[in-house]
Scaffold this motif. Structure first.
Motif, mmCIF file in Angstrom:
data_model
loop_
_atom_site.group_PDB
_atom_site.id
_atom_site.type_symbol
_atom_site.label_atom_id
_atom_site.label_comp_id
_atom_site.label_asym_id
_atom_site.label_seq_id
_atom_site.Cartn_x
_atom_site.Cartn_y
_atom_site.Cartn_z
ATOM 1 N N ASP A 15 0.857 -1.175 0.000
ATOM 2 C CA ASP A 15 0.000 0.000 0.000
ATOM 3 C C ASP A 15 0.900 1.234 0.000
ATOM 4 O OD1 ASP A 15 -2.285 1.597 0.145
ATOM 5 O OD2 ASP A 15 -2.502 1.365 2.304
ATOM 6 N N LEU A 16 0.394 2.359 -0.433
ATOM 7 C CA LEU A 16 1.208 3.575 -0.470
ATOM 8 C C LEU A 16 1.044 4.439 0.771
ATOM 9 C CD1 LEU A 16 0.947 4.758 -4.173
ATOM 10 C CD2 LEU A 16 2.731 3.407 -3.070
ATOM 11 N N ASN A 17 -0.179 4.571 1.249
ATOM 12 C CA ASN A 17 -0.464 5.461 2.371
ATOM 13 C C ASN A 17 -0.301 4.699 3.678
ATOM 14 O OD1 ASN A 17 -1.198 7.625 0.605
ATOM 15 N ND2 ASN A 17 -3.084 6.514 0.204
ATOM 16 N N LEU A 18 0.927 4.740 4.199
ATOM 17 C CA LEU A 18 1.276 3.968 5.393
ATOM 18 C C LEU A 18 1.794 4.889 6.483
ATOM 19 C CD1 LEU A 18 3.334 1.174 3.608
ATOM 20 C CD2 LEU A 18 1.067 0.896 4.638
ATOM 21 N N PRO A 19 1.576 4.492 7.750
ATOM 22 C CA PRO A 19 2.184 5.257 8.842
ATOM 23 C C PRO A 19 3.690 4.999 8.926
ATOM 24 C CG PRO A 19 0.758 3.502 9.705
ATOM 25 C CD PRO A 19 0.685 3.450 8.216
ATOM 26 N N LYS A 20 4.370 5.878 9.617
ATOM 27 C CA LYS A 20 5.816 5.838 9.892
ATOM 28 C C LYS A 20 6.656 6.049 8.642
ATOM 29 C CE LYS A 20 5.462 3.200 14.120
ATOM 30 N NZ LYS A 20 5.884 2.042 14.868
ATOM 31 N N VAL A 22 7.419 -6.359 -6.484
ATOM 32 C CA VAL A 22 6.622 -5.465 -5.646
ATOM 33 C C VAL A 22 5.435 -4.989 -6.462
ATOM 34 C CG1 VAL A 22 6.563 -3.305 -4.339
ATOM 35 C CG2 VAL A 22 8.652 -4.698 -4.349
ATOM 36 N N VAL A 23 4.244 -5.317 -5.949
ATOM 37 C CA VAL A 23 3.011 -4.864 -6.576
ATOM 38 C C VAL A 23 2.394 -3.826 -5.659
ATOM 39 C CG1 VAL A 23 0.680 -5.526 -7.305
ATOM 40 C CG2 VAL A 23 2.622 -7.054 -7.751
ATOM 41 N N ILE A 24 2.240 -2.616 -6.175
ATOM 42 C CA ILE A 24 1.556 -1.576 -5.413
ATOM 43 C C ILE A 24 0.063 -1.866 -5.519
ATOM 44 C CG2 ILE A 24 0.998 0.883 -5.305
ATOM 45 C CD1 ILE A 24 3.857 1.430 -6.318
ATOM 46 N N LEU A 25 -0.555 -2.002 -4.366
ATOM 47 C CA LEU A 25 -1.981 -2.302 -4.270
ATOM 48 C C LEU A 25 -2.572 -1.192 -3.406
ATOM 49 C CD1 LEU A 25 -4.080 -4.473 -5.017
ATOM 50 C CD2 LEU A 25 -3.495 -5.638 -2.888
ATOM 51 N N THR A 26 -3.185 -0.211 -4.035
ATOM 52 C CA THR A 26 -3.565 1.007 -3.313
ATOM 53 C C THR A 26 -4.906 1.555 -3.782
ATOM 54 O OG1 THR A 26 -2.768 3.204 -2.690
ATOM 55 C CG2 THR A 26 -2.317 2.495 -4.949
ATOM 56 N N SER A 27 -5.485 2.361 -2.934
ATOM 57 C CA SER A 27 -6.721 3.048 -3.317
ATOM 58 C C SER A 27 -6.424 4.411 -3.928
ATOM 59 C CB SER A 27 -7.636 3.199 -2.099
ATOM 60 O OG SER A 27 -6.949 3.846 -1.061
ATOM 61 N N SER A 28 -5.157 4.789 -3.982
ATOM 62 C CA SER A 28 -4.785 6.096 -4.522
ATOM 63 C C SER A 28 -5.137 6.209 -6.003
ATOM 64 C CB SER A 28 -3.278 6.334 -4.359
ATOM 65 O OG SER A 28 -2.911 7.535 -5.017
ATOM 66 N N LYS A 29 -5.758 7.330 -6.337
ATOM 67 C CA LYS A 29 -6.098 7.612 -7.729
ATOM 68 C C LYS A 29 -5.186 8.695 -8.301
ATOM 69 C CE LYS A 29 -10.786 6.249 -7.211
ATOM 70 N NZ LYS A 29 -12.101 6.322 -6.913
ATOM 71 N N ASP A 78 1.288 9.239 -7.992
ATOM 72 C CA ASP A 78 1.617 7.997 -7.286
ATOM 73 C C ASP A 78 1.930 6.879 -8.280
ATOM 74 O OD1 ASP A 78 1.378 9.090 -4.756
ATOM 75 O OD2 ASP A 78 -0.708 8.463 -4.505
ATOM 76 N N LEU A 79 1.149 6.805 -9.338
ATOM 77 C CA LEU A 79 1.383 5.810 -10.385
ATOM 78 C C LEU A 79 2.749 6.022 -11.030
ATOM 79 C CD1 LEU A 79 -0.059 3.590 -12.316
ATOM 80 C CD2 LEU A 79 -0.386 5.559 -13.811
ATOM 81 N N VAL A 80 3.022 7.253 -11.440
ATOM 82 C CA VAL A 80 4.297 7.576 -12.097
ATOM 83 C C VAL A 80 5.463 7.331 -11.144
ATOM 84 C CG1 VAL A 80 5.664 9.464 -13.094
ATOM 85 C CG2 VAL A 80 3.250 9.192 -13.730
ATOM 86 N N ILE A 131 -1.729 -1.574 -9.005
ATOM 87 C CA ILE A 131 -3.144 -1.941 -9.088
ATOM 88 C C ILE A 131 -3.928 -1.068 -8.133
ATOM 89 C CG2 ILE A 131 -4.835 -3.774 -8.696
ATOM 90 C CD1 ILE A 131 -2.620 -5.735 -9.535
ATOM 91 N N GLN A 132 -4.937 -0.415 -8.683
ATOM 92 C CA GLN A 132 -5.824 0.382 -7.844
ATOM 93 C C GLN A 132 -6.867 -0.562 -7.269
ATOM 94 O OE1 GLN A 132 -7.596 3.671 -9.853
ATOM 95 N NE2 GLN A 132 -8.549 4.418 -7.995
ATOM 96 N N LYS A 133 -7.045 -0.498 -5.962
ATOM 97 C CA LYS A 133 -8.015 -1.378 -5.299
ATOM 98 C C LYS A 133 -9.412 -1.044 -5.803
ATOM 99 C CE LYS A 133 -5.400 -1.324 -1.016
ATOM 100 N NZ LYS A 133 -5.380 -0.810 0.350
ATOM 101 N N PRO A 134 -10.071 -2.029 -6.390
ATOM 102 C CA PRO A 134 -11.456 -1.795 -6.797
ATOM 103 C C PRO A 134 -12.353 -1.724 -5.563
ATOM 104 C CG PRO A 134 -10.551 -3.777 -7.854
ATOM 105 C CD PRO A 134 -9.584 -3.329 -6.809
ATOM 106 N N VAL A 135 -13.402 -0.951 -5.663
ATOM 107 C CA VAL A 135 -14.355 -0.843 -4.565
ATOM 108 C C VAL A 135 -15.186 -2.120 -4.467
ATOM 109 C CG1 VAL A 135 -16.316 0.474 -3.691
ATOM 110 C CG2 VAL A 135 -14.431 1.656 -4.824
ATOM 111 N N ASP A 136 -15.477 -2.739 -5.572
ATOM 112 C CA ASP A 136 -16.322 -3.929 -5.649
ATOM 113 C C ASP A 136 -15.529 -5.186 -5.263
ATOM 114 O OD1 ASP A 136 -17.160 -6.238 -7.885
ATOM 115 O OD2 ASP A 136 -18.857 -5.248 -6.882
#
Length: 149
Positions: free
Chosen positions: A64-69, A90-97, A101-103, A114-119
């Motif tokens: 995930d990208l948005n992590l504490p510390k 390393v596969v980025i699996l994040t809700s960031s749009k 962040d992608l670049v 991979i953007q986490k799908p809501v469904d």
């Protein structure tokens, strides 16, 4: 040695969702959870709470990208900078749009973003494809003197 997945995820709901999707797709690999970037790096390099344990590198890191510390992009930067971990998938699996962040993720050496799908159905299918490719079909290369995960 079992093919371990390192899931770096601070959101408990996303962690459970990911673990459920792995189970639903019969991906029975051991999954190690790191709930912040510092713990992920400690696990990978045998420091902090993991000091003294034999280091077995994971077959796959779901980051995930948005992590504490320590944020996900900094974790990725450190993974790629160290010869022991530089070749780990390393596969980025994040809700960031965010396009940045992608670049930045690809610029720092992510293998996939991979953007986490809501469904949940979509998410389960994404995890199935991830597992099939990265844990079954893909062959990883480790630096010399590293043991295969």
């Amino acid at each position: 040695m079992a093919k371990v997945i390192l899931l770096v995820e601070d959101n408990a709901d996303d962690e459970l969702l990911t673990l459920r999707a792995l189970r639903k797709n019969n991906i029975g690999n051991e999954t190690v959870i790191a709930r912040d970037g510092a713990v992920a790096l400690d696990y990978l390099f045998g420091t902090g709470e993991f000091a003294g344990r034999e280091v077995h590198l994971p077959q796959l890191i779901l980051l995930d990208l948005n992590l504490p510390k320590i944020g996900g992009l900094d974790v990725l930067r450190r993974i790629r900078a160290d010869p022991r971990t530089s070749l780990l998938p390393v596969v980025i699996l994040t809700s960031s749009k965010e396009e940045k962040d992608l670049v930045n993720g690809y610029s720092l050496g992510a293998n996939s973003y991979i953007q986490k799908p809501v469904d949940f159905v979509q998410f389960t299918e994404s995890v199935r494809q991830l597992g099939l490719y990265w844990l079954v079909l893909n062959e990883i290369s480790l630096p010399r003197n590293q043991t295969a995960p």
